[in-house]
Design a protein around this motif. Sequence first.
Motif, short mmCIF file in Angstrom:
data_model
loop_
_atom_site.label_atom_id
_atom_site.label_comp_id
_atom_site.label_asym_id
_atom_site.label_seq_id
_atom_site.Cartn_x
_atom_site.Cartn_y
_atom_site.Cartn_z
N VAL A 1 1.06 -1.03 0.09
CA VAL A 1 0.04 -0.14 -0.09
C VAL A 1 1.05 1.20 0.00
N ALA A 2 0.57 2.23 -1.04
CA ALA A 2 1.41 3.47 -0.85
C ALA A 2 0.79 4.45 0.29
N GLY A 3 1.87 4.90 0.86
CA GLY A 3 1.19 5.82 2.07
C GLY A 3 1.73 7.29 1.88
N ARG A 4 2.57 7.44 2.64
CA ARG A 4 3.15 8.60 2.92
C ARG A 4 3.81 9.17 1.70
N MET A 5 3.62 10.34 1.34
CA MET A 5 4.47 11.09 0.23
C MET A 5 5.36 12.43 0.83
N LEU A 6 6.69 12.13 0.15
CA LEU A 6 7.61 13.08 0.92
C LEU A 6 7.91 14.11 -0.34
N ASN A 7 8.02 15.59 -0.15
CA ASN A 7 8.34 16.47 -1.13
C ASN A 7 10.10 16.48 -1.19
N CYS A 8 10.48 16.22 -2.38
CA CYS A 8 11.71 16.36 -2.87
C CYS A 8 11.88 17.71 -3.62
N SER A 9 13.18 18.26 -3.19
CA SER A 9 13.45 19.48 -4.00
C SER A 9 13.80 19.31 -5.77
N GLY A 10 13.38 20.06 -6.50
CA GLY A 10 13.32 19.96 -8.08
C GLY A 10 12.35 18.89 -8.24
N GLY A 11 12.63 18.37 -9.47
CA GLY A 11 11.83 17.31 -10.07
C GLY A 11 12.48 16.33 -10.95
N ASP A 12 11.91 15.36 -11.45
CA ASP A 12 12.47 14.46 -12.26
C ASP A 12 13.59 13.55 -11.07
N ILE A 13 12.90 13.12 -10.23
CA ILE A 13 14.15 12.58 -9.14
C ILE A 13 14.59 11.01 -9.82
N ARG A 14 15.87 11.10 -9.99
CA ARG A 14 16.55 10.03 -10.82
C ARG A 14 17.52 8.98 -9.52
N ALA A 15 17.75 9.45 -8.51
CA ALA A 15 18.53 8.79 -7.45
C ALA A 15 17.79 8.82 -6.10
N VAL A 16 17.61 7.83 -5.40
CA VAL A 16 17.23 7.36 -4.03
C VAL A 16 17.82 6.37 -3.31
N THR A 17 18.30 6.51 -2.24
CA THR A 17 18.85 5.51 -1.15
C THR A 17 18.81 5.43 -0.29
N PHE A 18 18.66 4.47 0.87
CA PHE A 18 18.64 4.41 2.23
C PHE A 18 20.01 4.13 2.57
N SER A 19 20.52 4.84 3.72
CA SER A 19 21.76 4.37 4.70
C SER A 19 21.73 3.15 4.85
#
Length: 180
Positions: free
Chosen positions: A20-38
Amino acid sequence: VLVAAGFDNKLVLIQTHSAVAGRMLNCSGGDIRAVTFSPDGRRLAAGGRDGTIRIWNTAAWQPERDIAAHHRRIRALAFSADGLQLASAGDGPNIRVWNTASGAEEGHFPCRPAKILAISFVTPHLLAAGGSDNTVRIWSLNSGRQENVLVGHTGSVAALASDRQGRWIVSGSFDTTVRF
């Protein structure tokens, strides 16, 4: 939690146990190409078109800091094994390494002629970067020098992974091959 990103400035958190899709986070800019967890899961970093990295604390899903990392699109992010450093790269001329606690730059490496599509910490002192020049370049964080160039792909290198002991690197390419 799985994170989905796309062509806008939103990240969608998806609960893997329920899909289930839940919370949405706002990110700077747009066209997000890179996402990573520590590695410990306590931080999430994302970057895209405007060259800004946003880091969230995952306990409360609150932004910790924004880093004005690049003047061009970010395509790759990687946390060090201890989570104290974050490497970023993309369409610009440099790979950069950041202190995650302070946001200060701790080093940078030239990456031309390639656009960097993937990065991975191989050891605490070695960083691998793959890109549009079909190679994987290994950089020493201690000396700032390129230590090695791994060749063999005939397409852009878009994925990298390594084991925690630094014994192997795996690369995936647009040429549809995986190399160890």
